[in-house]
Motif scaffolding. Structure first.
Motif, PDB file in Angstrom:
ATOM      1  N   PHE A 128     -29.990  33.849  20.431  1.00  0.00           N
ATOM      2  CA  PHE A 128     -29.606  34.522  19.007  1.00  0.00           C
ATOM      3  C   PHE A 128     -30.121  33.814  17.909  1.00  0.00           C
ATOM      4  O   PHE A 128     -29.466  32.769  17.728  1.00  0.00           O
ATOM      5  CB  PHE A 128     -28.170  35.001  18.842  1.00  0.00           C
ATOM      6  N   VAL A 154     -30.945  32.735  14.094  1.00  0.00           N
ATOM      7  CA  VAL A 154     -30.530  33.063  12.614  1.00  0.00           C
ATOM      8  C   VAL A 154     -31.319  32.386  11.607  1.00  0.00           C
ATOM      9  O   VAL A 154     -31.807  31.071  11.777  1.00  0.00           O
ATOM     10  CB  VAL A 154     -29.103  32.769  12.418  1.00  0.00           C
ATOM     11  N   GLU A 209     -29.395  24.785  18.224  1.00  0.00           N
ATOM     12  CA  GLU A 209     -28.131  24.586  19.407  1.00  0.00           C
ATOM     13  C   GLU A 209     -28.406  23.250  20.116  1.00  0.00           C
ATOM     14  O   GLU A 209     -29.473  22.759  19.868  1.00  0.00           O
ATOM     15  CB  GLU A 209     -28.410  25.741  20.387  1.00  0.00           C
ATOM     16  N   TYR A 232     -23.361  38.635   9.138  1.00  0.00           N
ATOM     17  CA  TYR A 232     -22.270  37.921   8.381  1.00  0.00           C
ATOM     18  C   TYR A 232     -22.063  36.428   8.997  1.00  0.00           C
ATOM     19  O   TYR A 232     -22.147  36.215  10.021  1.00  0.00           O
ATOM     20  CB  TYR A 232     -21.037  38.977   8.227  1.00  0.00           C
ATOM     21  N   CYS A 280     -20.042  33.179  10.172  1.00  0.00           N
ATOM     22  CA  CYS A 280     -18.866  33.018  10.890  1.00  0.00           C
ATOM     23  C   CYS A 280     -17.930  32.263  10.019  1.00  0.00           C
ATOM     24  O   CYS A 280     -18.258  31.764   8.836  1.00  0.00           O
ATOM     25  CB  CYS A 280     -19.301  31.854  12.104  1.00  0.00           C
TER      26      CYS A 280
HETATM   27  N1  THU Z   1     -24.939  31.601  14.242  1.00  0.00           N
HETATM   28  C1  THU Z   1     -25.540  31.159  12.935  1.00  0.00           C
HETATM   29  O1  THU Z   1     -26.360  30.376  12.800  1.00  0.00           O
HETATM   30  N2  THU Z   1     -24.967  31.904  11.800  1.00  0.00           N
HETATM   31  C2  THU Z   1     -23.919  32.964  11.847  1.00  0.00           C
HETATM   32  O2  THU Z   1     -23.495  33.210  10.999  1.00  0.00           O
HETATM   33  C3  THU Z   1     -23.577  33.516  13.255  1.00  0.00           C
HETATM   34  C4  THU Z   1     -23.980  32.642  14.322  1.00  0.00           C
HETATM   35  C5  THU Z   1     -25.618  31.162  15.428  1.00  0.00           C
HETATM   36  C6  THU Z   1     -24.662  30.010  16.266  1.00  0.00           C
HETATM   37  C7  THU Z   1     -25.479  30.168  17.533  1.00  0.00           C
HETATM   38  O3  THU Z   1     -26.400  29.302  17.635  1.00  0.00           O
HETATM   39  C8  THU Z   1     -25.936  31.641  17.612  1.00  0.00           C
HETATM   40  O4  THU Z   1     -25.951  32.134  16.203  1.00  0.00           O
HETATM   41  C9  THU Z   1     -24.861  32.432  18.432  1.00  0.00           C
HETATM   42  O5  THU Z   1     -23.469  32.533  18.081  1.00  0.00           O
END
Ligand code: THU
Length: 135
Positions: free
Chosen positions: A25, A27, A45, A90, A92
């Motif tokens: 995922f 972002v 990550e 949004y 976390c």
């Molecule tokens: N993640 C973000 O970078 N920002 C957010 O607002 C939600 C989650 C990342 C953390 C992890 O690397 C991946 O998305 C999945 O949770």
């Protein structure tokens, strides 16, 4: 007047640098200062998982380490790697807390995209009754 489209485009560009081989995922975030400077961040990550960091906190860390302290908005986009973002991403809970310690909660805007539509909320809407540690 904040240029939401510009800030979302910055977040999309940042997303292209995400390192997310474990979740898949990706972002991107773009943090705007009151002077109009933009700091980009992407999620990074780690194979050990816990050192992984979200895009929002990368952008904030970059800005603070450059001496910035006056932030007015952040745009965030996220989706499975290789896919166009459709649903809003949004921040976390951890990022909401960390951001809250560096911004004015009631005016700081969080900008996301929902099926192509721009949505904005204040951080106080996302983090009501925020924990505040009086220094
Ligand atoms: N993640 C973000 O970078 N920002 C957010 O607002 C939600 C989650 C990342 C953390 C992890 O690397 C991946 O998305 C999945 O949770």
């Amino acid at each position: 007047m904040i240029d939401y489209k510009m800030l979302l485009d910055e977040a999309k560009a940042a997303r292209g640098h995400a390192y997310a081989p474990f979740s898949g995922f990706t972002v991107g975030a773009a943090l705007l200062t009151s002077e109009g400077k933009v700091f980009r961040g992407c999620n990074i990550e780690s194979a050990v998982f816990s050192p992984s960091i979200c895009a929002e906190r990368v952008a904030l860390s970059k800005a603070i380490s450059e001496g910035e302290h006056d932030f007015i908005a952040i745009a965030i986009v996220g989706a499975n790697a290789g896919e166009e973002p459709v649903d809003p991403c949004y921040p976390c809970g951890v990022c909401r807390q960390v951001l809250s310690e560096h911004v004015d909660l009631s005016s700081f805007e969080v900008i996301v995209e929902d099926k192509g539509e721009v949505r904005t909320v204040t951080l106080s809407e996302l983090l009501p009754s925020a924990f505040v540690f009086e220094k």
